[in-house]
Motif scaffolding. Structure first.
Motif, PDB file in Angstrom:
ATOM      1  N   GLY A  11       0.567  -7.128  -1.168  1.00 33.68           N
ATOM      2  CA  GLY A  11       0.941  -5.980  -0.335  1.00 33.68           C
ATOM      3  C   GLY A  11       0.367  -6.113   1.068  1.00 33.68           C
ATOM      4  N   PHE A  12       0.441  -5.026   1.801  1.00 30.56           N
ATOM      5  CA  PHE A  12       0.025  -5.031   3.209  1.00 30.56           C
ATOM      6  C   PHE A  12      -1.479  -5.344   3.357  1.00 30.56           C
ATOM      7  CE2 PHE A  12      -1.349  -1.781   6.589  1.00 30.56           C
ATOM      8  CZ  PHE A  12      -1.330  -2.701   7.619  1.00 30.56           C
ATOM      9  N   ILE A  13      -2.328  -4.434   2.936  1.00 30.86           N
ATOM     10  CA  ILE A  13      -3.764  -4.651   3.148  1.00 30.86           C
ATOM     11  C   ILE A  13      -4.262  -5.788   2.259  1.00 30.86           C
ATOM     12  CG2 ILE A  13      -6.060  -3.581   3.089  1.00 30.86           C
ATOM     13  CD1 ILE A  13      -4.614  -0.843   3.427  1.00 30.86           C
ATOM     14  N   LEU A  33      -3.603 -10.708  -8.364  1.00 32.62           N
ATOM     15  CA  LEU A  33      -2.757 -10.130  -9.425  1.00 32.62           C
ATOM     16  C   LEU A  33      -1.858  -9.068  -8.805  1.00 32.62           C
ATOM     17  CD1 LEU A  33      -2.073  -9.521 -12.464  1.00 32.62           C
ATOM     18  CD2 LEU A  33      -3.888  -7.799 -12.337  1.00 32.62           C
ATOM     19  N   ALA A  39       7.000  -3.338  -2.513  1.00 25.16           N
ATOM     20  CA  ALA A  39       5.989  -3.475  -1.440  1.00 25.16           C
ATOM     21  C   ALA A  39       5.251  -4.808  -1.486  1.00 25.16           C
ATOM     22  CB  ALA A  39       4.973  -2.329  -1.529  1.00 25.16           C
ATOM     23  N   GLY A  59       1.691  -9.835 -12.569  1.00 27.32           N
ATOM     24  CA  GLY A  59       1.381  -8.994 -13.721  1.00 27.32           C
ATOM     25  C   GLY A  59       1.189  -7.549 -13.293  1.00 27.32           C
ATOM     26  N   ALA A  83      -4.201  -2.676  -5.767  1.00 25.48           N
ATOM     27  CA  ALA A  83      -2.841  -2.412  -6.258  1.00 25.48           C
ATOM     28  C   ALA A  83      -2.636  -0.910  -6.390  1.00 25.48           C
ATOM     29  CB  ALA A  83      -2.621  -3.087  -7.611  1.00 25.48           C
ATOM     30  N   SER A  86       1.717   3.420  -2.716  1.00 22.61           N
ATOM     31  CA  SER A  86       0.947   3.829  -1.538  1.00 22.61           C
ATOM     32  C   SER A  86       1.673   4.742  -0.549  1.00 22.61           C
ATOM     33  CB  SER A  86       0.477   2.572  -0.792  1.00 22.61           C
ATOM     34  OG  SER A  86       1.582   1.904  -0.220  1.00 22.61           O
ATOM     35  N   SER A 130      -9.844   2.952  -1.699  1.00 23.97           N
ATOM     36  CA  SER A 130      -9.137   4.235  -1.697  1.00 23.97           C
ATOM     37  C   SER A 130      -8.876   4.728  -0.267  1.00 23.97           C
ATOM     38  CB  SER A 130      -9.920   5.262  -2.520  1.00 23.97           C
ATOM     39  OG  SER A 130      -9.119   6.392  -2.747  1.00 23.97           O
ATOM     40  N   LYS A 160      -4.744   9.109  -6.169  1.00 26.70           N
ATOM     41  CA  LYS A 160      -5.875   8.295  -5.688  1.00 26.70           C
ATOM     42  C   LYS A 160      -7.197   9.036  -5.949  1.00 26.70           C
ATOM     43  CE  LYS A 160      -5.878   4.836  -3.736  1.00 26.70           C
ATOM     44  NZ  LYS A 160      -5.865   3.404  -4.166  1.00 26.70           N
ATOM     45  N   SER A 184      -9.062   5.302   6.538  1.00 24.79           N
ATOM     46  CA  SER A 184      -8.005   6.011   7.261  1.00 24.79           C
ATOM     47  C   SER A 184      -6.733   5.153   7.329  1.00 24.79           C
ATOM     48  CB  SER A 184      -8.502   6.347   8.667  1.00 24.79           C
ATOM     49  OG  SER A 184      -8.764   5.146   9.366  1.00 24.79           O
ATOM     50  N   ASN A 185      -5.725   5.623   8.051  1.00 24.55           N
ATOM     51  CA  ASN A 185      -4.430   4.922   8.137  1.00 24.55           C
ATOM     52  C   ASN A 185      -4.574   3.538   8.752  1.00 24.55           C
ATOM     53  OD1 ASN A 185      -3.700   7.815   7.928  1.00 24.55           O
ATOM     54  ND2 ASN A 185      -1.622   7.022   8.149  1.00 24.55           N
ATOM     55  N   ASN A 186      -4.042   2.555   8.080  1.00 21.24           N
ATOM     56  CA  ASN A 186      -4.051   1.176   8.597  1.00 21.24           C
ATOM     57  C   ASN A 186      -2.737   0.852   9.299  1.00 21.24           C
ATOM     58  OD1 ASN A 186      -6.008  -0.994   6.487  1.00 21.24           O
ATOM     59  ND2 ASN A 186      -6.301   1.184   6.783  1.00 21.24           N
ATOM     60  N   GLN A 191       3.062  -4.815   7.395  1.00 24.67           N
ATOM     61  CA  GLN A 191       3.164  -3.486   6.768  1.00 24.67           C
ATOM     62  C   GLN A 191       4.623  -3.154   6.509  1.00 24.67           C
ATOM     63  OE1 GLN A 191       1.475  -0.106   8.950  1.00 24.67           O
ATOM     64  NE2 GLN A 191       0.949   0.875   7.003  1.00 24.67           N
TER      65      GLN A 191
END
Ligand code: NAD
Ligand code: TYD
Length: 350
Positions: A11-13, A33, A39, A59, A83, A86, A130, A160, A184-186, A191
């Motif tokens: 994913g993104f992050i 994994l 995403a 998986g 994972a 989001s 988180s 979350k 906070s928001n990335n 993305q």
């Protein structure tokens, strides 16, 4: 040699965290994994995927038997758990997948870690990544501290928050060595364009309307994704067992001011007359239960671990825009097929 599990690494992050760990720690085996939902995208990791200390496992964390088998096989020393489902808007239309992955999936991982580590927890670490959204919504003043009471308002943030509580409960009840961060928001490269910044870059580049929810007055605290990855690296290695750290950019923007900034940057880069892209701004129906403001007080991580953001927002936005413009294939690839259907449902029928 340590064996580290990173979940959600496609994913993104997660992809930025995987890249950082694979490159920086050649003596770690990094196991990524990921079940590759819409995403997840292995393209994000094509620069490192042949390195000898990297392995990908496809998986689903919802499959408890598979989780136990993987933990048994690899005997992980550490887990970085990213994972998740989001996106807030998707949690409003389909909460159940958030409950399954974010809550049940997290518990499956906690159980698998507990099972293999038992009482031998020296040098082990379960790191749960988180969000600041667990704290709810701020008014015009104040900041989220690690001690702020949880008050999640969307199915995403509630799922979350629930997973955070379970991680802490496993620490308290079973002495599982855990650490949690709430960020906070990335923003940054890779993305998915369901989120505000890449969605706006995509739409501006294609001369499509930029949908702004409500009046555009909601405020987010934006952090460049590589600064988040650096904080994750630091907390994984130096964070105290059982602790929580807030991570944020001290970088608050109303959505409308942020979009104007993006429009200006793109006008310059695309050779458009100043003000052209702002004409694409379109106010649309507000998100249900839209949180007004998020803002992090990141004093604890700064004072205790010495982390602070490295980039100014203007610089981060410039790097981000440059990346999307240099990688039109990446955006075109993820913004076709299922994304078009999602976009149609989310925006055209509003
Ligand atoms: P993302 O949606 O880009 O990536 C999530 C990844 O998890 C994808 O690769 C997906 O395939 C994978 N995944 C989803 N369900 C899975 C399952 N059941 N089993 C295995 N893999 C699964 O998310 P992101 O923006 O990179 O966020 C990563 C983490 O960071 C999440 O836990 C999120 O809550 C948290 N976070 C995100 C932000 C942000 O601004 N994006 C801010 C703070 C915290
Ligand atoms: P988003 O990127 O979805 O992150 P989050 O909701 O997790 O903070 O949204 C950031 C802000 O932008 C949020 O206030 C909602 C708003 N927004 C829009 O105005 N239009 C959009 O099309 C999207 C996706 C978000």
């Amino acid at each position: 040699m340590k064996t580290i599990l990173i979940t959600g690494g496609a994913g993104f992050i997660g992809s930025h965290v995987v890249r950082r760990f694979v490159n920086k720690y050649p003596d770690y085996l990094i196991v990524n994994l990921d079940t590759l939902t819409y995403a997840g995208n292995l393209e994000n990791l094509k620069d490192i995927d042949t390195l000898p200390n990297y392995q990908f496992v496809k998986g689903d964390i919802n499959e408890s038997v598979l989780m136990n088998t993987l933990f048994e096989k690899y005997q992980f020393d550490g887990v970085l758990h990213l994972a998740a489902e989001s996106h807030v808007d998707r949690s409003i239309s389909d909460p159940m997948s958030f409950i399954m992955t974010n809550i049940v999936g997290t518990v499956n991982l906690l159980n698998a870690a507990r099972e293999i580590w038992k009482d031998k927890t020296e040098g082990k670490r379960f790191y749960h990544i988180s969000t600041d959204e667990v704290y709810g919504s701020l008014g015009e003043t104040g900041f989220f501290l690690e001690t702020t009471s949880y008050d999640p308002k969307s199915p995403y943030s509630a799922s979350k928050a629930s997973s955070d509580h379970l991680v802490r409960a496993y620490h308290n009840t079973y002495n599982l060595p855990v650490v949690i961060t709430n960020c906070s928001n990335n923003y940054g490269p890779n993305q998915f364009p369901e989120k505000l910044i890449p969605l706006a870059i995509h739409n501006i580049s294609h001369n499509k309307p930029i949908p702004i929810y409500g009046k555009g007055e909601n405020i987010r605290d934006w952090l460049y994704v590589e600064d988040h990855a650096a904080a994750i690296d630091l907390v994984f290695h130096a964070g105290k067992n059982g602790e929580t750290y807030n991570i944020g950019g001290h970088n608050e923007w109303t959505n409308i001011a942020l979009i104007r900034q993006l429009c200006q940057t793109l006008d310059k880069k695309l050779g458009r007359a100043p003000g052209t892209s702002e004409g694409l701004i379109t106010y649309v129906k507000d998100r249900a239960g839209h949180d007004l403001r998020y803002a992090i007080d990141a004093t604890k991580i700064q004072q205790e671990l010495g982390w602070k953001p490295s980039l100014q927002f203007e610089e981060g936005i410039e790097k981000t825009v440059d990346w999307y413009l240099a990688n039109p294939g990446w955006l075109a690839n993820v913004a076709s097929g299922a994304y078009e259907k999602y976009y149609e449902k989310q925006y055209t029928s509003r």
